[in-house]
Design an enzyme around this catalytic site. Structure first.
Site, PDB file in Angstrom:
ATOM      1  CE1 TYR A 191      -3.018  -3.046   0.395  1.00  0.00           C
ATOM      2  CE2 TYR A 191      -3.881  -2.040   2.379  1.00  0.00           C
ATOM      3  CZ  TYR A 191      -3.926  -3.040   1.434  1.00  0.00           C
ATOM      4  OH  TYR A 191      -4.879  -4.017   1.518  1.00  0.00           O
ATOM      5  CG  HIS A 212      -0.741  -8.618   1.516  1.00  0.00           C
ATOM      6  ND1 HIS A 212      -0.374  -7.308   1.370  1.00  0.00           N
ATOM      7  CD2 HIS A 212      -2.020  -8.679   1.059  1.00  0.00           C
ATOM      8  CE1 HIS A 212      -1.367  -6.616   0.844  1.00  0.00           C
ATOM      9  NE2 HIS A 212      -2.379  -7.428   0.657  1.00  0.00           N
TER      10      HIS A 212
END
Length: 388
Positions: A108, A172
């Site tokens: 991100y 993730h």
């Protein structure tokens, strides 16, 4: 009327008034217990909601994880919000959000903005909100799998966020393998007090079963793509997680923002006519809540951030829930996974199960964290943070 009669009459009137007051008082108490509505304490709901037994009735609601920690049911996702992240997080906190979902620099790239927004909000807010009132989730990127690279990445996230212990740290995805080796590093970091809860994202049954078979503590949360198109397809995974007390946190709840689904779908157009005061996005988010999924709708626009939590003044009927549940029956596999369509991203189905080195946990013999000023990811492991 003589004096005795007058006194008797007055005494009777007094008893009658006391009896009426007693009855009214009991009626008032009964109304308070059974009929009084509750109002979201953060004043984010469109309307009051009758008290009832349901998964969530307001933005301040939290759930208890199997490690004993608690997290909010609803949070803000900040994937790809870029330079708008700071203002998005500030606004979310102002309207009552208490969970922010971010990820590492390689993914991100906005942990710094998230940390800045939280610290500044706490410092300047007129409320009594404290750091412990806000839950922050961040994630390890695939390229950093492995014991020491994971420690390195967690150090970087800890320093970049700069908000103290991280509330939840997730893997993730299972892409790039070394699932157990990576998980052992996260557990080690947790033992030393730098993170509170541990979770995963995009893990399928085979990946989770490998963790269970290894004897490791299981994740508290599995964050996965979840919307009506994939719901029935993911039922086995949902059931496995439920059996092992792993909460499902849904991303992509608003159909990955696809207008062809949000604005042109016959299913959603039908439902919007039944709930004319609600957007299709709110209908989808309400569907997720009624399935008891945690949700983290992503947006950088203030109006949408506010609208995405106006979910507590209506409820979808069982017929409408079934309509959404079965929506995926009419689509192809290629259409179902929206992130695979855009990014080729479907770790649940496509990532192989590779464990990596499995000898670190639980004793962590040979792991050294000696020099805080020389953080590195060499084979010896010197240079990582000391225990808090």
């Amino acid at each position: 009327m003589n004096r005795f009669c007058r006194h008797s009459f007055c005494f009777a009137i007094l008893l009658l008034l006391l009896l009426i007051d007693f009855i009214d008082g009991n009626n008032a108490k009964t109304t308070t217990l059974t009929e009084e509505p509750t109002i979201d304490e953060n004043n984010n709901n469109d309307a009051v909601v009758p008290t009832k037994d349901s998964f969530t009735t307001g933005l301040s609601d939290m759930v208890t994880l199997h490690d004993g920690n608690r997290i909010p049911v609803v949070g803000l996702g900040v994937a790809l919000t870029g330079d708008k992240t700071y203002e998005a997080v500030q606004h979310a906190l102002q309207v009552g959000y208490r969970l922010i979902d971010t990820a590492s620099h390689e993914s991100y790239g906005n942990e710094d903005s998230v940390g800045d927004a939280i610290r500044n909000y706490i410092a300047t807010s007129s409320t009594t909100i404290q750091r412990d009132d806000i839950v922050v989730i961040t994630k390890l990127w695939d390229a950093d799998h492995g014991f020491y690279p994971t420690l390195q990445s967690m150090d970087e996230s800890y320093d970049t966020l700069n908000i103290g212990p991280i509330d939840m740290y997730m893997v993730h995805s299972p892409f790039q393998g070394k699932i157990i080796e990576t998980w052992d590093a996260i557990l080690y970091y947790q033992q030393r007090g730098y993170i509170k809860s541990v979770g995963v994202s995009n893990f399928g049954i085979e990946h989770l079963q490998a963790m269970k078979d290894s004897g490791r503590p299981l994740p508290t949360v599995n964050q996965i793509e979840m919307h009506p198109l994939v719901y029935k397809y993911r039922r086995p995974l949902l059931e496995w997680c439920q059996q092992h007390n792993i909460k499902i946190q849904a991303y992509g709840s608003i159909m990955h923002g696809y207008s062809e689904w949000l604005e042109q779908s016959d299913v959603l157009m039908t439902l919007q006519k039944r709930y004319p005061q609600k957007t299709t996005a709110q209908i989808l988010l309400r569907w997720a809540l009624q399935h008891e999924f945690l949700i983290i709708p992503k947006s950088s626009q203030k109006e949408r951030i506010t609208a995405n939590v106006q979910l507590y003044d209506f409820e979808l009927s069982s017929e409408d829930m079934d309509l959404l549940d079965n929506w995926g029956d009419a689509v192809t596999d290629e259409e179902r996974n929206l992130y695979e369509k855009d990014w080729g991203w479907n770790p649940i189905d496509e990532a192989s199960v590779k464990l990596g080195k499995t000898t670190y946990w639980p004793d962590y013999e040979g792991v050294h964290w000696d020099d805080e000023d020389n953080v590195n990811n060499d084979d010896e492991g010197d240079g990582f943070k000391e225990e808090l």
